[in-house]
Scaffold this motif. Sequence first.
Motif, PDB file in Angstrom:
ATOM      1  N   GLY A   1       0.843  -1.191   0.000  1.00 22.94           N
ATOM      2  CA  GLY A   1       0.000   0.000   0.000  1.00 22.94           C
ATOM      3  C   GLY A   1       0.874   1.234   0.000  1.00 22.94           C
ATOM      4  O   GLY A   1       1.908   1.274  -0.668  1.00 22.94           O
ATOM      5  N   ASN A   2       0.497   2.246   0.760  1.00 24.03           N
ATOM      6  CA  ASN A   2       1.322   3.438   0.978  1.00 24.03           C
ATOM      7  C   ASN A   2       0.881   4.068   2.283  1.00 24.03           C
ATOM      8  O   ASN A   2      -0.315   4.288   2.490  1.00 24.03           O
ATOM      9  CB  ASN A   2       1.165   4.469  -0.146  1.00 24.03           C
ATOM     10  N   VAL A   3       1.830   4.356   3.176  1.00 24.53           N
ATOM     11  CA  VAL A   3       1.487   4.976   4.453  1.00 24.53           C
ATOM     12  C   VAL A   3       0.819   6.321   4.217  1.00 24.53           C
ATOM     13  O   VAL A   3      -0.175   6.667   4.868  1.00 24.53           O
ATOM     14  CB  VAL A   3       2.737   5.140   5.338  1.00 24.53           C
ATOM     15  N   VAL A   4       1.349   7.102   3.297  1.00 26.92           N
ATOM     16  CA  VAL A   4       0.733   8.362   2.863  1.00 26.92           C
ATOM     17  C   VAL A   4       0.284   8.161   1.422  1.00 26.92           C
ATOM     18  O   VAL A   4       1.087   7.835   0.554  1.00 26.92           O
ATOM     19  CB  VAL A   4       1.722   9.538   2.953  1.00 26.92           C
ATOM     20  N   HIS A   5      -1.007   8.368   1.178  1.00 23.23           N
ATOM     21  CA  HIS A   5      -1.542   8.119  -0.166  1.00 23.23           C
ATOM     22  C   HIS A   5      -2.713   9.067  -0.407  1.00 23.23           C
ATOM     23  O   HIS A   5      -3.859   8.779  -0.067  1.00 23.23           O
ATOM     24  CB  HIS A   5      -2.002   6.664  -0.293  1.00 23.23           C
TER      25      HIS A   5
ATOM     26  N   ASP B   1       4.535  10.456   7.929  1.00 20.18           N
ATOM     27  CA  ASP B   1       5.333   9.271   7.630  1.00 20.18           C
ATOM     28  C   ASP B   1       6.367   9.025   8.716  1.00 20.18           C
ATOM     29  O   ASP B   1       6.625   7.877   9.102  1.00 20.18           O
ATOM     30  CB  ASP B   1       6.009   9.448   6.270  1.00 20.18           C
ATOM     31  N   GLU B   2       6.954  10.082   9.231  1.00 22.34           N
ATOM     32  CA  GLU B   2       7.940   9.953  10.307  1.00 22.34           C
ATOM     33  C   GLU B   2       7.296   9.462  11.601  1.00 22.34           C
ATOM     34  O   GLU B   2       7.878   8.658  12.338  1.00 22.34           O
ATOM     35  CB  GLU B   2       8.648  11.287  10.522  1.00 22.34           C
TER      36      GLU B   2
ATOM     37  N   ASP C   1       8.246   6.020  13.591  1.00 17.15           N
ATOM     38  CA  ASP C   1       8.583   5.931  15.008  1.00 17.15           C
ATOM     39  C   ASP C   1       7.791   4.818  15.689  1.00 17.15           C
ATOM     40  O   ASP C   1       8.325   4.077  16.532  1.00 17.15           O
ATOM     41  CB  ASP C   1       8.312   7.268  15.702  1.00 17.15           C
ATOM     42  N   ILE C   2       6.527   4.687  15.321  1.00 20.32           N
ATOM     43  CA  ILE C   2       5.690   3.640  15.917  1.00 20.32           C
ATOM     44  C   ILE C   2       6.114   2.259  15.426  1.00 20.32           C
ATOM     45  O   ILE C   2       6.270   1.328  16.219  1.00 20.32           O
ATOM     46  CB  ILE C   2       4.204   3.916  15.601  1.00 20.32           C
TER      47      ILE C   2
ATOM     48  N   SER D   1       2.685  13.856  -1.981  1.00 20.56           N
ATOM     49  CA  SER D   1       1.695  13.241  -1.096  1.00 20.56           C
ATOM     50  C   SER D   1       1.645  11.719  -1.175  1.00 20.56           C
ATOM     51  O   SER D   1       0.623  11.111  -0.868  1.00 20.56           O
ATOM     52  CB  SER D   1       0.303  13.806  -1.409  1.00 20.56           C
ATOM     53  N   LEU D   2       2.766  11.101  -1.581  1.00 18.38           N
ATOM     54  CA  LEU D   2       2.864   9.642  -1.569  1.00 18.38           C
ATOM     55  C   LEU D   2       4.103   9.237  -0.778  1.00 18.38           C
ATOM     56  O   LEU D   2       5.170   9.822  -0.941  1.00 18.38           O
ATOM     57  CB  LEU D   2       2.981   9.070  -2.985  1.00 18.38           C
ATOM     58  N   SER D   3       3.953   8.222   0.061  1.00 18.87           N
ATOM     59  CA  SER D   3       5.089   7.687   0.803  1.00 18.87           C
ATOM     60  C   SER D   3       5.491   6.350   0.208  1.00 18.87           C
ATOM     61  O   SER D   3       4.642   5.486  -0.026  1.00 18.87           O
ATOM     62  CB  SER D   3       4.715   7.490   2.278  1.00 18.87           C
ATOM     63  N   MET D   4       6.777   6.172  -0.014  1.00 19.31           N
ATOM     64  CA  MET D   4       7.303   4.902  -0.516  1.00 19.31           C
ATOM     65  C   MET D   4       7.899   4.052   0.618  1.00 19.31           C
ATOM     66  O   MET D   4       8.447   2.985   0.366  1.00 19.31           O
ATOM     67  CB  MET D   4       8.355   5.154  -1.595  1.00 19.31           C
ATOM     68  N   THR D   5       7.784   4.512   1.838  1.00 22.05           N
ATOM     69  CA  THR D   5       8.421   3.865   2.978  1.00 22.05           C
ATOM     70  C   THR D   5       7.932   2.434   3.159  1.00 22.05           C
ATOM     71  O   THR D   5       6.737   2.149   3.058  1.00 22.05           O
ATOM     72  CB  THR D   5       8.151   4.665   4.259  1.00 22.05           C
ATOM     73  N   GLY D   6       8.884   1.541   3.421  1.00 19.81           N
ATOM     74  CA  GLY D   6       8.570   0.140   3.667  1.00 19.81           C
ATOM     75  C   GLY D   6       9.187  -0.354   4.953  1.00 19.81           C
ATOM     76  O   GLY D   6      10.097   0.270   5.512  1.00 19.81           O
ATOM     77  N   TYR D   7       8.704  -1.507   5.423  1.00 23.00           N
ATOM     78  CA  TYR D   7       9.181  -2.092   6.679  1.00 23.00           C
ATOM     79  C   TYR D   7       9.405  -3.589   6.498  1.00 23.00           C
ATOM     80  O   TYR D   7       8.618  -4.275   5.851  1.00 23.00           O
ATOM     81  CB  TYR D   7       8.185  -1.852   7.811  1.00 23.00           C
ATOM     82  N   ARG D   8      10.468  -4.068   7.096  1.00 22.50           N
ATOM     83  CA  ARG D   8      10.791  -5.492   7.098  1.00 22.50           C
ATOM     84  C   ARG D   8      10.744  -6.006   8.530  1.00 22.50           C
ATOM     85  O   ARG D   8      11.346  -5.416   9.426  1.00 22.50           O
ATOM     86  CB  ARG D   8      12.191  -5.716   6.521  1.00 22.50           C
TER      87      ARG D   8
END
Length: 257
Positions: A161-165, A186-187, A191-192, A247-254
């Motif tokens: 998905g996207n955190v910010v979309h 996004d930041e 942090d969470i 206004s789109l976030s590409m941030t991902g998490y592993r």
Amino acid sequence: MSTTRALFVGHGTPMNAIEDNDFTRTWSALGEGTTPRAILAVSAHWYTRGTGVTAMSDPRTIHDFHGFPQELFDVQYNAPGDPEIAELVRDVAKPTLVQNDHDWGLDHGTWSVLKHMYPEADIPVVQLSIDATKPLSEHYDLGTRLARLATEHDVLIVGSGNVVHNLSLVDWHGGDTGFAWADEFDEAARDIMLGDPDRLASLREHAGYTRAVPTPDHFLPLAYIAGVSAATGGSVDVFNDRRTMGSLSMTGYRVAS
């Protein structure tokens, strides 16, 4: 050596499926050296009433977009399905009722990412739909139960998905930059996720939430990955930590354990 249990991927534009850029090269690196038994994908683009799981042996490639070049429509990601994994999903998801689906397939939220991670399309892929009628807490709780697939059955869980979309506020000429409110939200999510994924729902109180998440479809896949993290006690690290087009976030998490 730690094992990747789950990923949340900011998938961005469908064009990422056929482009070579910093984001897609990171996705490719995530797939190197990992060969899970199967992949369970939770994509923003299968947003339904009730919960379904693809239960066919040969899921179709869905081109669920318009206005893009023919090269993108020509992409076929012919990964097999896995009805046995679909049954495991139905079992571990209880008390959530999951219905077998034989119509959907793999939408671009799934294949645009997996095309880079596993270009040979040789790992079975099953998709789980997002029930639009359920609150964030129930998606998170379902993620905690699905974690058994990762720890007991070697299934990689991928939320896309996207955190910010917010497409209505996109700056098509903005490049890889974010508006201040998008960066801040996004930041806060980062942090969470890196500190206490169990607190994900608190983001609804953030001042930037309504602009970052005008509709929940692209945000909710993150709840599943937060649930996996909480259930496994796995470590979380971040990748592609950037905003694009304002206004789109590409941030991902592993998530690894």
